[in-house]
Design a protein around this motif. Structure first.
Motif: not given
Ligand SMILES: Nc1ncnc2c1ncn2[C@@H]1O[C@H](COP(=O)(O)OP(=O)(O)OP(=O)(O)O)[C@@H](O)[C@H]1O
Ligand SMILES: [Mg+2]
Length: 319
Positions: A6-12
């Protein structure tokens, strides 16, 4: 580690402006080397999300990793590897096109000779040679947008954010830009892209997320999304010797907000709906009662735009 993909991981992720919940707990991943389409109606929270992902504003809460690194802790390093074309143009109006590309290269530390070569290549690619000596203030809206996108390519980057880059571009410039991006993606660039034009999404995006009122309501590939909502069908009705507009009121009453109705030609109407078949039968009956004759009727899969409108109109829960 899975995150390596993953280049970008966004959580919550949450972003409030005072009491406005602009982004309301969203989570998604963007894989390396792909074009991620971030879609949604006006005010959905796209630009706000981009502002956080590019470290321009701080999130209220949640976690964002880019290149496997937490953005706030590694903001400087991340900023050095990304490019950003903001929705709101920023311009040195008094500077020529040529000079503004050069200044951008200088800012990124691109050496002199490379800077000149790169600027020449970009001026040609973005069809800006004719206006290269004009000042930014003297350009048309579409020309300005082209300069704004072109200058971002003055430096090498691993990830590019484009917030509605094609607004104001004519069809040829639009296609040129999409193809230019595609070539860079083939060369390894990851792209985070927003647009309101679903044809562009189909042409360019590998993965998409649809955001509405600060929440993600669908994530998929364009083809996957169409398949998932495959129970939607588009019915096209061509009338004989009658104007499509004349039966629109009747159709709107019959269909409610669960359907998307569009006049596609003077005598043709296209309706996309989950109950397309039943709707078709009822329409034919209603037209027969009013003595309106049909020239042709067809049922086809929905376009991505029709799926998008149906999803955003809030019918998702009934699938
Ligand atoms: N600086 C700000 N201060 C207060 N509220 C804001 C600010 N910027 C955005 N908002 C609000 O946050 C919400 C999301 O706005 P945002 O600009 O992220 O939408 P968007 O999805 O990019 O829309 P568009 O398609 O019109 O560009 C909206 O309700 C907007 O009014
Ligand atoms: Mg926006």
């Amino acid at each position: 580690m899975e995150n390596d993909k993953n280049c970008i991981t966004v959580s919550q992720l949450r972003i409030n402006y005072g009491t406005t919940r602009a982004v309301d707990g969203i989570s998604f991943d963007v894989k390396y080397g792909r074009v991620f389409g971030f879609l949604g109606p006006n005010g959905a929270g796209k630009t706000t999300t981009i502002n956080v992902l590019t470290t321009l504003i701080r999130p209220t809460s949640g976690n964002v990793q880019i290149f496997g690194k937490e953005i706030m802790k590694h903001a400087k390093e991340i900023k050095g590897r990304i490019g950003v074309v903001l929705q709101e143009p920023s311009f040195e109006g008094n500077v020529t096109v040529e000079k503004s590309l050069d200044l951008y290269g200088l800012m990124w530390g691109v050496p002199g000779e490379r800077r000149r070569d790169k600027a020449r290549e970009l001026l040609e690619q973005f069809d800006l040679v004719e206006v290269q000596s004009m000042k930014n203030d003297e350009l048309s809206i579409g020309q300005r947008r082209r300069v704004q996108v072109a200058r971002e390519f003055m430096h090498n980057m691993d990830l590019l954010f484009l917030d509605e880059p094609t607004v104001g571009l004519d069809p040829a410039a639009r296609r040129m830009l999409l193809d230019y991006i595609k070539r860079h993606v083939n060369g390894g660039l990851t792209v985070f892209f927003t647009t309101h034009i679903m044809d562009e999404v189909e042409y360019l995006c590998d993965d998409i997320a649809i955001i509405n009122k600060g929440k993600i309501i669908a994530t998929d590939t364009p083809a996957g999304l169409k398949q998932k909502y495959g129970s939607i069908k588009a019915v096209e009705i061509k009338l004989k010797d009658a104007v499509a507009e004349s039966i629109m009121d009747m159709l709107r009453q019959m269909t409610g907000d669960q359907s998307v109705i569009e006049v596609t030609a003077k005598d043709t109407i296209r309706i996309s709906s989950r109950d397309a078949q039943e709707l078709l039968v009822r329409t034919i009956e209603a037209l027969a009662r009013t003595g309106t004759q049909l020239e042709n009727v067809s049922i086809s899969p929905p376009t991505l735009e029709e799926v998008f409108l149906t999803v955003v109109n809030g019918t998702k829960s009934s699938f």
